[in-house]
Motif scaffolding. Structure first.
Motif, short mmCIF file in Angstrom:
data_model
loop_
_atom_site.label_atom_id
_atom_site.label_comp_id
_atom_site.label_asym_id
_atom_site.label_seq_id
_atom_site.Cartn_x
_atom_site.Cartn_y
_atom_site.Cartn_z
N ARG A 92 22.33 112.30 71.04
CA ARG A 92 21.90 113.43 70.21
C ARG A 92 22.60 113.43 68.86
N ALA A 152 20.85 110.88 66.78
CA ALA A 152 19.54 111.39 66.38
C ALA A 152 19.68 112.40 65.25
N ARG A 153 20.68 113.28 65.34
CA ARG A 153 20.90 114.25 64.27
C ARG A 153 21.29 113.55 62.97
N TRP A 212 20.54 110.48 62.01
CA TRP A 212 19.39 109.79 61.43
C TRP A 212 18.41 110.76 60.77
N SER A 213 18.44 112.01 61.21
CA SER A 213 17.54 113.00 60.60
C SER A 213 18.14 113.64 59.35
N VAL A 214 19.42 113.34 59.06
CA VAL A 214 20.05 113.89 57.86
C VAL A 214 19.43 113.24 56.62
N ASP A 215 19.09 114.05 55.65
CA ASP A 215 18.55 113.53 54.40
C ASP A 215 19.68 112.95 53.55
#
Length: 829
Positions: free
Chosen positions: A453, A456-457, A459-462
């Protein structure tokens, strides 16, 4: 008295040999049981040994230098950096004025372009001060080391080369000493050959092929006390000097320099760290977490084998009862059973070492490229001792419970039941083992789930830019360009732009100098015009400066918030302009429009013409916590003529491609080679790779935690299946009676699955409590990001999933129980 002691010793030895021979016969008589037990142990011991070899090589082994405890790294502590770079002139003062070091040195990584020996080649290396290798205690294998005379401004350039370059380019010839080698258009005399690999990796040193004196580096900023230039030091403390004494010594010198040169050194001091800590400090929490996790796998393997032994001992109950009836003492039976378990552990350990040798090589292949000391990982004596010790400990650990349980048989009941006797107490021991397995497996699954998790978090950070289809690489220019006029350098750079834009697959390109997102940093002081100028440069605000071309924003996909970015009209003849990010704008121009305001940057006045989005410079997870976040962009084409010689050696380029970035590399190489045959493209990376590399340690931890968790689930599933199968076998008569009295098959199914479910739920409950402790430890070591240490989704998903696996493992024995024929079961009893 002596004869009596000797007799007792011989008797003990005879009994031990007798126990070993008997144990071997018993294990050979049950090959299926023995193979399963040995393989289970080999899996647990092998995984622990493989990971311990990594921990041993990276964390435990001393550094491979003489008196490694005396070695430290030296940095300058600044308001924004705990381990900042050291201006060269400050280092010289540290070197001359200290009283606690036998030697200190400084270094900086470098790229050297080799010409005149076949095809142009890029070589990694370092600029070092003359005492660098003497400080480490590394000696040349041929020739001599650098001397203070070599490390003088204006001295004839000399260089040390690596043994690998010596063999590759000079065939290992002894007459290499004194030969000239051309690096970046400058001739260097080879004075020595260094070992092929030097086990030191810090932010300012990488073992490579070329080591040259720092003062040969043609950078005028070496004489500027305000320019740090990425220089960091190493030192060897004198014997009997402590780290605290060495730190106090350099801090005193730094305080004197701050008083003497307040403009450059105010609010700065020295920071001294043990060299080993500097090299491995970042990876230590991950490796210790993994070592704990793999220990859980070994415990689960032990519990599984203990359950197997306990089940097997039930079948041998009549044997133990007869031995006890014939006079065998409790200690004799325990010793026999522990001998058998130890034999299993030794066999599992031997096979585990073979698995570890293979697994260690696999682990090295999965290790992050930046992992320090990876070349020192292997099965050395300490690792083999570790494997031997845990094998013996494991043999005693998993053999003790069955041995104690079997050593006190109920002679009357056991002999009357013809060896088929079983008790509720024995059932409780089996169930306790399964509960323990389930709890340990759940702890590992929760840890792996939180790491998944976290990734995943992340990789979702801009990151502040669009990484897809972006490629970065360095271009080494022809050596002759170094002596060309500024106009010629500018012309070459414009030609480079045109070549890149016409290259198939390239949509747009830009030169990038200074800082680069998540890869390299370069800071610059500034102050806002119209506000009081700070009294000293150290009191001025710092910003990360990106020196780029007009198309940089298109290449990187950075959003323009306000105003404009650079255009073709922004060149050396136009007024200086600057673009700032929204962090700088919000901090220094709150509640006002920054467009039209002016910044003073390195004695240059620049008008703010645009505001862009912030870029994650320090990493997806750590950027927000860094004190240095303000960013500004300068146009490369506006730089004055005196800076052009610095660009003549080469530049970094970033391009956006129409397709796969790596698919355009060959076209880029070909087009730039056609432009000039001595031009070299190297250090090719995609932006996706750069982001991925920043997460390498987390990925490695997640992968291994996932593997360990999968092993734990597999072992726990086998354990709960085995226990249920065993208990069903023991309760065959009971099940037959129940069915003879009218119980339906679904009732038997519910009975057996319920038995497994109770064990599973107890294990899950215990594991959830234990997992809370592990996850808080992970959070305290900053291993988690964007997810709570008690994340309910992860805990719930793992609990439900593991319970489902346990129920599935219980279903097969339950189905088998429903097929028991009452008449046959009662007749067999």
């Amino acid at each position: 008295m002596y004869l009596l002691a000797n007799y007792r010793r011989l008797t003990h030895m005879h009994n031990l040999l007798q126990d070993v021979r008997y144990g071997l016969r018993m294990l050979a008589r049950n090959p299926g049981f023995s193979i399963v037990a040995v393989l289970t142990l080999a899996l647990g011991i092998g995984a622990n040994t493989a990971l311990f070899s990594v921990v041993n090589g990276v964390l435990l082994n001393p550094l491979p230098f003489p008196q490694p405890d005396q070695l430290v790294t030296l940095h300058e502590k600044k308001p924004n950096f705990e381990t900042g770079a050291i201006p060269y002139l400050n280092f010289v003062d540290w070197q001359n004025q200290n009283h606690t070091f036998s030697s200190i040195a400084i270094s900086r990584t470098a790229i050297f372009i080799l010409t005149g020996m076949g095809e142009t080649e890029r070589l990694r290396g370092d600029f070092v001060s003359a005492s660098f290798f003497q400080t480490l205690g590394v000696k040349p294998i041929a020739g001599r080391d650098l001397t203070p005379e070599d490390d003088q401004f204006g001295a004839a350039p000399v260089a040390l080369i690596s043994a690998s370059l010596w063999k590759r380019k000079f065939g290992g010839s002894q007459d290499v000493l004194g030969k000239m080698i051309t690096l970046g258009g400058q001739g260097y005399t080879i004075v020595g050959v260094m070992p092929a690999s030097i086990s030191l990796r810090t932010g300012s040193f990488q073992y490579g092929d070329i080591y040259a004196p720092i003062r040969v580096w043609r950078n005028p900023a070496l004489r500027n006390r305000m320019a740090a230039l990425g220089l960091h030091g190493i030192g060897r403390m004198k014997p009997e000097i402590t780290l605290a004494q060495a730190t106090a010594d350099l801090k005193t010198i730094a305080a004197n320099l701050a008083a003497a040169y307040p403009d450059a050194n105010r609010d700065t001091t020295a920071n001294v760290l043990p060299m080993k800590q500097s090299m491995v400090g970042r990876v230590q929490p991950y490796l210790l977490l993994l070592m704990s996790a793999v220990g859980f796998v070994l415990l689960i393997a032990c519990v599984n084998v203990a359950n197997l032994l306990l089940a097997r001992s039930t079948g041998r109950a009549r044997e133990f009862a007869i031995r006890a009836a014939l006079g065998a003492g409790r200690g004799r039976v325990i010793r026999q059973l522990l001998t058998e378990s130890t034999l299993l552990a030794v066999a599992g350990g031997a096979l585990g070492i073979l698995l570890a040798a293979w697994g260690t090589q696999g682990a090295i292949g999965l290790l992050p490229a930046a992992l320090p000391r990876a070349e020192e990982i292997g099965l050395d004596g300490r690792v083999l001792i570790f494997a031997g010790v845990i094998s013996l400990v494991v043999g005693i650990l998993f053999g003790l419970a069955p041995a104690l349980k079997s050593a006190t048989p109920d002679l009357h009941a056991t002999l009357k039941e013809s060896g088929r006797g079983t008790t509720r107490a024995r059932h409780r021991v089996h169930a306790s083992f399964v509960v323990m397995e389930m709890a340990l497996a759940l702890v590992l699954l929760v840890g792996a789930g939180l790491m998944i998790r976290t990734l995943a978090r992340l990789w979702s950070v801009d990151p502040g830019f669009e990484s897809k289809n972006v490629l970065t690489f360095a271009v080494g220019f022809p050596p002759g360009l170094r002596s060309a006029s500024p106009a010629a350098v500018r012309s070459h750079l414009r030609q480079l732009d045109h070549r890149l834009e016409s290259t198939p697959g390239v949509e747009t390109a830009s030169i990038s100098w200074g800082a680069f997102p998540m890869s390299s940093e370069d800071d610059q002081t500034f102050w806002v015009e119209g506000q009081p100028k700070p009294k000293a440069q150290t009191e001025m605000p710092l910003g990360l400066d990106y020196i780029v071309e007009p198309d940089y924003l298109k290449v990187m996909g950075i959003p323009l918030r306000r105003g404009r970015f650079f255009t073709e009209r922004d060149d050396e003849r136009s007024p200086m302009v600057v673009v700032v990010d929204d962090v700088l704008a919000g901090k220094f121009f709150p509640h006002q429009n920054p467009i039209g305001q002016r910044l003073n940057i390195d004695d240059m006045k620049a008008e703010i013409v645009g505001v862009v989005g912030h870029v994650k410079q320090w990493g997806l997870d750590t950027d927000d916590a860094n004190t240095l976040r303000a960013q500004f962009y300068l146009c490369f084409r506006q730089f004055p003529d005196e800076t052009m010689p610095r660009a003549a050696g080469g530049v970094v380029v970033v391009v956006r491609t129409a397709g796969t970035p790596l698919g355009a590399v060959e076209s880029i190489r070909r087009y730039l080679h056609e432009m000039n045959g001595e031009q070299l493209v190297y250090q090719v990376e995609t932006m996706d790779e750069i982001i991925s590399d920043s997460l390498a340690a987390r990925r490695f931890s997640m992968l291994l935690l996932g593997v360990f968790a999968a092993m734990a689930v597999l072992l726990a599933s086998v354990g709960i299946y085995g226990v249920n199968a065993y208990l069903v076998g023991q309760r065959t008569h009971e099940i037959g009676v129940r069915m003879a009295l009218g119980a339906q098959r679904r009732d038997v199914l519910r009975l057996v699955i319920g038995q497994g479910a109770r064990m599973a739920l107890a294990g899950v409950g215990l594991g959830l409590v234990a997992a809370l402790g592990l996850t808080r430890l992970m959070a305290s070591n900053s291993l988690l990001y964007g997810v709570s240490a008690s994340d309910p989704l992860t805990f719930a998903a793992v609990a439900v999933g593991l319970t489902a696996v346990a129920l599935a493992a219980s279903y097969i024995p339950a189905r088998r129980a429903t097929k028991v024929e009452p008449v046959i079961a009662l007749r067999e009893e």
